[in-house]
Enzyme design. Structure first.
Site, PDB file in Angstrom:
ATOM      1  N   CYS A  98       0.849  -1.189   0.000  1.00 49.29           N
ATOM      2  CA  CYS A  98       0.000   0.000   0.000  1.00 49.29           C
ATOM      3  C   CYS A  98       0.887   1.243   0.000  1.00 49.29           C
ATOM      4  O   CYS A  98       1.711   1.413   0.891  1.00 49.29           O
ATOM      5  CB  CYS A  98      -0.893  -0.027   1.245  1.00 49.29           C
ATOM      6  SG  CYS A  98      -1.712   1.540   1.582  1.00 49.29           S
ATOM      7  N   CYS A 102      -3.954   7.300  -1.507  1.00 45.98           N
ATOM      8  CA  CYS A 102      -5.246   7.387  -2.199  1.00 45.98           C
ATOM      9  C   CYS A 102      -6.368   7.888  -1.280  1.00 45.98           C
ATOM     10  O   CYS A 102      -7.325   8.484  -1.767  1.00 45.98           O
ATOM     11  CB  CYS A 102      -5.625   6.045  -2.781  1.00 45.98           C
ATOM     12  SG  CYS A 102      -4.227   5.169  -3.456  1.00 45.98           S
ATOM     13  N   THR A 189      -4.078   4.781   7.567  1.00 46.82           N
ATOM     14  CA  THR A 189      -3.037   4.494   6.580  1.00 46.82           C
ATOM     15  C   THR A 189      -2.097   5.691   6.398  1.00 46.82           C
ATOM     16  O   THR A 189      -2.556   6.802   6.136  1.00 46.82           O
ATOM     17  CB  THR A 189      -3.707   4.170   5.225  1.00 46.82           C
ATOM     18  OG1 THR A 189      -4.407   2.940   5.371  1.00 46.82           O
ATOM     19  CG2 THR A 189      -2.696   4.048   4.105  1.00 46.82           C
ATOM     20  N   GLU A 255      -0.086   1.623   9.170  1.00 48.55           N
ATOM     21  CA  GLU A 255      -1.327   2.057   9.817  1.00 48.55           C
ATOM     22  C   GLU A 255      -1.005   2.407  11.257  1.00 48.55           C
ATOM     23  O   GLU A 255      -0.135   1.799  11.869  1.00 48.55           O
ATOM     24  CB  GLU A 255      -2.407   0.964   9.820  1.00 48.55           C
ATOM     25  CG  GLU A 255      -2.936   0.592   8.454  1.00 48.55           C
ATOM     26  CD  GLU A 255      -2.043  -0.391   7.749  1.00 48.55           C
ATOM     27  OE1 GLU A 255      -1.387  -1.203   8.436  1.00 48.55           O
ATOM     28  OE2 GLU A 255      -1.968  -0.353   6.505  1.00 48.55           O
ATOM     29  N   HIS A 290     -13.127   5.616  -3.385  1.00 47.11           N
ATOM     30  CA  HIS A 290     -12.088   4.795  -2.764  1.00 47.11           C
ATOM     31  C   HIS A 290     -12.249   3.311  -3.102  1.00 47.11           C
ATOM     32  O   HIS A 290     -11.254   2.586  -3.209  1.00 47.11           O
ATOM     33  CB  HIS A 290     -12.129   5.019  -1.247  1.00 47.11           C
ATOM     34  CG  HIS A 290     -10.826   4.704  -0.596  1.00 47.11           C
ATOM     35  ND1 HIS A 290      -9.614   5.137  -1.099  1.00 47.11           N
ATOM     36  CD2 HIS A 290     -10.525   3.978   0.513  1.00 47.11           C
ATOM     37  CE1 HIS A 290      -8.643   4.697  -0.333  1.00 47.11           C
ATOM     38  NE2 HIS A 290      -9.162   3.978   0.653  1.00 47.11           N
ATOM     39  N   TYR A 294      -9.234   0.690  -5.169  1.00 40.76           N
ATOM     40  CA  TYR A 294      -8.675  -0.612  -4.809  1.00 40.76           C
ATOM     41  C   TYR A 294      -8.169  -1.415  -5.996  1.00 40.76           C
ATOM     42  O   TYR A 294      -7.704  -2.537  -5.828  1.00 40.76           O
ATOM     43  CB  TYR A 294      -9.666  -1.399  -3.925  1.00 40.76           C
ATOM     44  CG  TYR A 294      -9.389  -1.079  -2.468  1.00 40.76           C
ATOM     45  CD1 TYR A 294      -9.585   0.211  -1.982  1.00 40.76           C
ATOM     46  CD2 TYR A 294      -8.882  -2.017  -1.595  1.00 40.76           C
ATOM     47  CE1 TYR A 294      -9.281   0.536  -0.671  1.00 40.76           C
ATOM     48  CE2 TYR A 294      -8.587  -1.703  -0.282  1.00 40.76           C
ATOM     49  CZ  TYR A 294      -8.784  -0.428   0.176  1.00 40.76           C
ATOM     50  OH  TYR A 294      -8.469  -0.116   1.472  1.00 40.76           O
ATOM     51  N   CYS A 296      -5.561  -0.668  -6.954  1.00 42.69           N
ATOM     52  CA  CYS A 296      -4.166  -0.753  -6.480  1.00 42.69           C
ATOM     53  C   CYS A 296      -3.779  -2.212  -6.282  1.00 42.69           C
ATOM     54  O   CYS A 296      -2.646  -2.608  -6.535  1.00 42.69           O
ATOM     55  CB  CYS A 296      -3.997   0.020  -5.181  1.00 42.69           C
ATOM     56  SG  CYS A 296      -4.881  -0.708  -3.776  1.00 42.69           S
ATOM     57  N   GLU A 444      -6.400  -5.620   4.358  1.00 39.75           N
ATOM     58  CA  GLU A 444      -6.828  -4.299   3.891  1.00 39.75           C
ATOM     59  C   GLU A 444      -7.818  -4.452   2.732  1.00 39.75           C
ATOM     60  O   GLU A 444      -8.776  -3.691   2.614  1.00 39.75           O
ATOM     61  CB  GLU A 444      -5.613  -3.492   3.440  1.00 39.75           C
ATOM     62  CG  GLU A 444      -5.946  -2.053   3.089  1.00 39.75           C
ATOM     63  CD  GLU A 444      -4.695  -1.216   2.912  1.00 39.75           C
ATOM     64  OE1 GLU A 444      -3.813  -1.644   2.151  1.00 39.75           O
ATOM     65  OE2 GLU A 444      -4.605  -0.146   3.523  1.00 39.75           O
TER      66      GLU A 444
HETATM   67  C1  LIG Z   1      -5.191  -1.994   6.569  1.00 40.01           C
HETATM   68  C2  LIG Z   1      -6.303  -1.018   6.739  1.00 40.01           C
HETATM   69  C3  LIG Z   1      -6.126   0.309   6.383  1.00 40.01           C
HETATM   70  C4  LIG Z   1      -7.145   1.246   6.589  1.00 40.01           C
HETATM   71  N1  LIG Z   1      -6.918   2.558   6.285  1.00 40.01           N
HETATM   72  C5  LIG Z   1      -7.843   3.492   6.626  1.00 40.01           C
HETATM   73  C6  LIG Z   1      -7.587   4.886   6.442  1.00 40.01           C
HETATM   74  O1  LIG Z   1      -6.546   5.280   5.959  1.00 40.01           O
HETATM   75  N2  LIG Z   1      -8.525   5.769   6.832  1.00 40.01           N
HETATM   76  C7  LIG Z   1      -9.689   5.372   7.362  1.00 40.01           C
HETATM   77  O2  LIG Z   1     -10.488   6.229   7.691  1.00 40.01           O
HETATM   78  N3  LIG Z   1      -9.973   4.066   7.544  1.00 40.01           N
HETATM   79  C8  LIG Z   1      -9.068   3.121   7.193  1.00 40.01           C
HETATM   80  N4  LIG Z   1      -9.354   1.784   7.383  1.00 40.01           N
HETATM   81  C9  LIG Z   1     -10.580   1.433   8.070  1.00 40.01           C
HETATM   82  C10 LIG Z   1     -11.627   0.683   7.284  1.00 40.01           C
HETATM   83  O3  LIG Z   1     -12.404   1.556   6.529  1.00 40.01           O
HETATM   84  C11 LIG Z   1     -12.425  -0.106   8.340  1.00 40.01           C
HETATM   85  O4  LIG Z   1     -11.595  -1.170   8.771  1.00 40.01           O
HETATM   86  C12 LIG Z   1     -13.740  -0.622   7.840  1.00 40.01           C
HETATM   87  O5  LIG Z   1     -14.615   0.436   7.585  1.00 40.01           O
HETATM   88  C13 LIG Z   1     -14.372  -1.590   8.866  1.00 40.01           C
HETATM   89  O6  LIG Z   1     -14.459  -0.996  10.120  1.00 40.01           O
HETATM   90  P1  LIG Z   1     -13.861  -1.749  11.389  1.00 40.01           P
HETATM   91  O7  LIG Z   1     -12.470  -2.146  11.088  1.00 40.01           O
HETATM   92  O8  LIG Z   1     -14.097  -0.873  12.562  1.00 40.01           O
HETATM   93  O9  LIG Z   1     -14.675  -3.083  11.498  1.00 40.01           O
HETATM   94  P2  LIG Z   1     -16.025  -3.353  12.290  1.00 40.01           P
HETATM   95  O10 LIG Z   1     -16.924  -2.178  12.133  1.00 40.01           O
HETATM   96  O11 LIG Z   1     -15.706  -3.788  13.652  1.00 40.01           O
HETATM   97  O12 LIG Z   1     -16.612  -4.550  11.441  1.00 40.01           O
HETATM   98  C14 LIG Z   1     -16.434  -5.930  11.782  1.00 40.01           C
HETATM   99  C15 LIG Z   1     -17.615  -6.709  11.253  1.00 40.01           C
HETATM  100  O13 LIG Z   1     -18.807  -6.257  11.876  1.00 40.01           O
HETATM  101  C16 LIG Z   1     -19.776  -5.873  10.906  1.00 40.01           C
HETATM  102  N5  LIG Z   1     -20.496  -4.696  11.418  1.00 40.01           N
HETATM  103  C17 LIG Z   1     -19.966  -3.520  11.834  1.00 40.01           C
HETATM  104  N6  LIG Z   1     -20.923  -2.669  12.236  1.00 40.01           N
HETATM  105  C18 LIG Z   1     -22.089  -3.312  12.063  1.00 40.01           C
HETATM  106  C19 LIG Z   1     -23.456  -2.962  12.313  1.00 40.01           C
HETATM  107  N7  LIG Z   1     -23.795  -1.773  12.806  1.00 40.01           N
HETATM  108  N8  LIG Z   1     -24.391  -3.874  11.996  1.00 40.01           N
HETATM  109  C20 LIG Z   1     -24.063  -5.090  11.493  1.00 40.01           C
HETATM  110  N9  LIG Z   1     -22.791  -5.475  11.250  1.00 40.01           N
HETATM  111  C21 LIG Z   1     -21.817  -4.609  11.537  1.00 40.01           C
HETATM  112  C22 LIG Z   1     -18.970  -5.546   9.643  1.00 40.01           C
HETATM  113  O14 LIG Z   1     -19.742  -5.709   8.460  1.00 40.01           O
HETATM  114  C23 LIG Z   1     -17.836  -6.554   9.748  1.00 40.01           C
HETATM  115  O15 LIG Z   1     -18.220  -7.785   9.206  1.00 40.01           O
HETATM  116  C24 LIG Z   1      -8.360   0.833   7.136  1.00 40.01           C
HETATM  117  C25 LIG Z   1      -8.555  -0.518   7.469  1.00 40.01           C
HETATM  118  C26 LIG Z   1      -7.544  -1.434   7.282  1.00 40.01           C
HETATM  119  C27 LIG Z   1      -7.774  -2.861   7.689  1.00 40.01           C
HETATM  120  S1  SF4 Z   2      -6.209   2.484  -2.460  1.00 42.29           S
HETATM  121 FE1  SF4 Z   2      -4.732   0.848  -2.122  1.00 42.29          FE
HETATM  122  S2  SF4 Z   2      -2.681   1.758  -2.170  1.00 42.29           S
HETATM  123 FE2  SF4 Z   2      -4.179   3.392  -2.051  1.00 42.29          FE
HETATM  124  S3  SF4 Z   2      -4.245   3.864   0.113  1.00 42.29           S
HETATM  125 FE3  SF4 Z   2      -5.922   2.406  -0.264  1.00 42.29          FE
HETATM  126  S4  SF4 Z   2      -5.056   0.342   0.013  1.00 42.29           S
HETATM  127 FE4  SF4 Z   2      -3.343   1.821  -0.066  1.00 42.29          FE
END
Ligand SMILES: Cc1cc2nc3c(=O)[nH]c(=O)nc-3n(C[C@H](O)[C@H](O)[C@H](O)COP(=O)(O)OP(=O)(O)OC[C@H]3O[C@@H](n4cnc5c(N)ncnc54)[C@H](O)[C@@H]3O)c2cc1C
Ligand code: SF4
Length: 505
Positions: A98, A102, A189, A255, A290, A294, A296, A444
Site C-alpha cells: 500500500c 489514495c 493508513t 497504519e 475509494h 482498490y 491498487c 486491507e
Molecule cells: C489496513 C487497513 C487500512 C485502513 N486505512 C484506513 C484509512 O486510511 N482511513 C480510514 O479512515 N480508515 C481506514 N481503514 C478502516 C476501514 O475503513 C475499516 O476497517 C472498515 O470500515 C471496517 O471498520 P472496522 O475495522 O471498525 O470493522 P467493524 O466495524 O468492527 O466490522 C467488523 C464486522 O462487523 C460488521 N459490522 C460492523 N458494524 C455493524 C453494524 N452496525 N451492523 C451489522 N454489522 C456490523 C462488519 O460488516 C464486519 O463484518 C483501514 C482498514 C484497514 C484494515
Molecule cells: S487504495 Fe490501495 S494503495 Fe491506495 S491507500 Fe488504499 S489500500 Fe493503499
C-alpha cells in the site's frame, strides 16, 4: 518550495517531533526507524513516479494553474479518474504494498463536490476554503492522510448513544477562531508519513450527532495528537540484519491509531461543522472513489502472479499444465478486479461542483471482488510455491559457514537457478500472503474502504430490481398492473449505462 522527488519528500518528514508510540516507547525519528522506513519508501515512489512519468502520475490543475501530483488533483474529466487507476496499478507493481496516498486523494475529491452542495443549502463558505487549501497543498506538493474510521465502540449505537462520547471524533470546545476536537481514528493508513490529516465523519449522522459532523484539515504535527503504531505480521524482520527474510525489504504499508485530545482546527481549515445531513453524502462519495481505488491491489496481484510464475520456473514445473492453468486463473481474477474499477472510472459523471465522480455500482463491485479474489490468488500462489514458503530457514542460517553449504545443496531447484534467488522469491510470496504486506494485500482488501457488507448494501440499493422485473415480465408476456411486492430505492445505474432517455422505455 514544492517537494520535487522522493528523496526530498523523505527529508521533509524529519524533525517533526511527532508523539509516536511503538513497542512501548516514543519513536525518536520515524524516518530512521528500520521498521517504519519501508512505509516511507513506498510513498517516496509516488513522488518519483510523478517526476519520471508525469503523464501517468501528474496532471494539470486548473485550480492552481500548475502541473500537480495526481494524488492532489481534482478530477476534471472521466479520463482523470481512469488515469488515477492506471497510476495506482503501476505503483502497486513498483512497491508490492500500500503506497498510502489514495485516501487523501479521494477525500479531496469527495469534499470538493460535497462542500459545494453544503454551501448551496446553508450559505457557508466551505468550498472556497477547500479550494484555497487544495491550492496550497498542490503548490507545496504535500501528502494528505484521510481519517474517516472512528474507533466506534458499540457498533449497534450511533455516536451520541455511546456510553463514552469519545468513541467518535467530536467537537468539544469552540472559540471565535475555530474548534477543538477529541476522539480517536483507527487503522489510519500512512498518517505518520503524511503532512496533513483530513478528519471526516465515518457514518450517517442525525441532529443529535451534530457535534460529530466535523470535517477539517490538521497538520500531522499539531499539538494534542498521539500516534500509536500498528503492528504488522512479521514486521520486526525489517529490523534484522540482511534483506532476505523480510521478503520485500524496500517497501511496506503503515497504519496507526490517531488520538486527538483538544486538537485545534482554525475556521479557515474547517469544511463541515454541524451540517450532519451531509455526512452521508460525503461518505458515499468518498467510498465511491475509494472502492475503485482498490485497483491498487491488481498491481500487487501482478507482483504475486510474477512471483508464482518465477518459483514454478525455479522448481522446474513451469510447463506443467495445472501450473499454467493456475497462473491463468490468478490473472483472470486480477483482471476482473481491474475491469470493474476502470469501468467505474470510465462511467464517471460530472457533479454540480464541476469535478467528476466515478460510477458507484461498479466501484462497489470492484471493491467487493477485492474482498475475495486476492485471497484466492494468494491461495494459488502458496499452492504453486510449495511448503518451503513456510518452513524455510532464516537468512542467518543461509549465511552461516556451518549450515549455509547444506542449504545451498538441499534447497536447490532446477539446474541453473541460484538457491538464494529461489529463497528470495519464496520470501516475497510469504511476505504478500502471510507476512508484512499481507496486511495490504489481504486484510486491507477485506476491510479497507468498508467491510464486504457495506458494498453489498450499496449494490442492493442500486440493483434496480423493479426495473429488472419489468424487463423479465415483458418477455414472459405478463401484463403490468399487479401490485408490486417489493419497492426498492430508485437508482440511476441504467441511466448511466443507457442515458436518461432509458427511463421512458
Ligand atoms: C489496513 C487497513 C487500512 C485502513 N486505512 C484506513 C484509512 O486510511 N482511513 C480510514 O479512515 N480508515 C481506514 N481503514 C478502516 C476501514 O475503513 C475499516 O476497517 C472498515 O470500515 C471496517 O471498520 P472496522 O475495522 O471498525 O470493522 P467493524 O466495524 O468492527 O466490522 C467488523 C464486522 O462487523 C460488521 N459490522 C460492523 N458494524 C455493524 C453494524 N452496525 N451492523 C451489522 N454489522 C456490523 C462488519 O460488516 C464486519 O463484518 C483501514 C482498514 C484497514 C484494515
Ligand atoms: S487504495 Fe490501495 S494503495 Fe491506495 S491507500 Fe488504499 S489500500 Fe493503499
Amino acid at each position: 518550495m514544492p517537494i520535487k522527488n522522493g528523496a526530498e519528500y523523505i527529508e521533509s518528514l524529519r524533525g517533526r517531533h511527532l508523539k509516536i508510540y511503538l513497542f512501548g516507547k516514543l519513536v525518536d525519528e520515524p524516518v530512521d526507524h528500520k521498521m517504519i522506513r519501508p512505509s516511507i519508501n513506498a510513498i517516496a515512489e509516488t513522488y518519483d513516479l510523478a517526476a519520471n512519468d508525469p503523464e501517468l502520475a501528474s496532471a494539470h490543475s486548473s485550480l492552481s494553474g500548475i502541473q500537480v501530483n495526481r494524488f492532489l488533483h481534482i478530477a476534471e474529466s472521466a479520463q482523470d479518474l481512469v488515469n488515477q487507476n492506471r497510476m495506482q496499478r503501476k505503483l502497486g507493481q513498483l512497491t508490492g504494498t500500500c503506497f498510502q496516498r489514495c485516501v487523501g486523494m479521494d477525500a479531496l475529491n469527495s469534499l470538493y463536490s460535497t462542500t459545494y452542495e453544503i454551501d448551496g443549502k446553508h450559505g457557508t463558505v466551505y468550498h472556497k476554503r477547500l479550494i484555497d487549501y487544495i491550492g496550497k497543498v498542490q503548490r507545496e506538493n504535500l501528502v494528505i492522510g484521510g481519517a474517516m474510521t472512528d474507533v466506534k465502540g458499540d457498533r449497534s449505537l450511533s455516536p451520541s448513544q455511546q456510553e463514552d462520547p469519545d468513541m467518535f471524533v467530536r467537537i468539544v470546545k469552540r472559540d471565535p477562531k475555530g474548534v477543538y476536537i477529541t476522539g480517536a481514528k483507527a487503522h489510519q493508513t500512512g498518517c505518520i508519513n503524511s503532512h496533513w490529516i483530513i478528519v471526516m465523519p465515518t457514518m450517517r449522522l442525525k441532529q443529535e450527532d451534530k457535534d460529530y459532523a466535523i470535517v477539517g484539515a490538521i497538520p500531522v504535527d499539531a499539538p494534542g495528537i498521539t500516534y500509536i503504531y500498528g503492528r504488522q505480521s512479521c514486521d520486526t524482520r525489517s529490523m534484522e540484519d540482511g534483506d532476505m527474510d523480510s521478503g520485500n525489504a524496500m517497501y511496506s504499508g503503515q497504519e496507526a491509531m490517531i488520538i486527538f485530545k483538544d486538537v485545534f482546527i482554525p475556521n479557515e481549515l474547517i469544511f463541515m461543522d454541524g451540517e450532519y445531513e451531509f455526512a452521508s453524502m460525503l461518505i458515499e462519495r468518498f467510498t465511491c472513489y475509494h472502492r475503485r481505488s482498490y485497483v491498487c491491489k491488481t498491481g500487487l496481484g501482478d507482483v504475486l502472479i510474477g512471483a508464482s510464475a518465477a518459483i514454478a520456473d525455479y522448481n522446474g514445473v513451469a510447463n506443467a499444465s495445472h501450473i499454467k492453468d493456475k497462473l491463468v486463473e490468478m490473472t483472470h481474477l486480477n483482471e476482473t478486479i481491474f475491469a470493474a474499477g476502470i469501468a467505474s472510472s470510465y462511467l464517471s459523471h460530472q457533479t454540480p461542483s464541476g469535478n467528476w465522480q466515478n460510477d458507484d455500482m461498479l466501484a462497489n463491485v470492484c471493491k467487493h471482488n477485492v474482498t475475495k479474489f486476492p485471497y484466492e490468488i494468494g491461495r494459488l500462489a502458496q499452492d504453486i510455491a510449495g511448503g518451503l514458503v513456510v518452513t524455510m530457514p532464516s537468512e542467518k542460517e543461509f549465511r552461516s559457514p556451518e549450515t549455509g553449504p547444506l542449504l545451498e545443496k538441499y534447497l536447490k531447484g532446477r539446474k541453473g537457478v541460484s538457491t538464494e534467488n529461489r529463497m528470495r522469491i519464496l520470501r516475497l510470496i510469504e511476505n504478500m500472503t502471510l507476512g508484512r504486506n499481507a496486511v495490504g494485500y489481504l486484510t486491507e482488501s477485506m476491510h479497507g474502504a468498508g467491510s464486504p457488507q457495506a458494498q453489498r448494501i450499496q449494490i442492493a440499493r442500486q440493483g434496480q430490481f423493479e426495473k429488472k422485473k419489468k424487463i423479465a415480465k415483458r418477455l414472459a408476456n405478463i401484463k403490468e398492473g399487479e401490485a408490486s411486492e417489493t419497492v426498492l430505492e430508485p437508482s440511476e445505474y441504467f441511466d448511466r449505462i443507457f442515458g436518461s432517455d432509458n427511463k421512458k422505455k
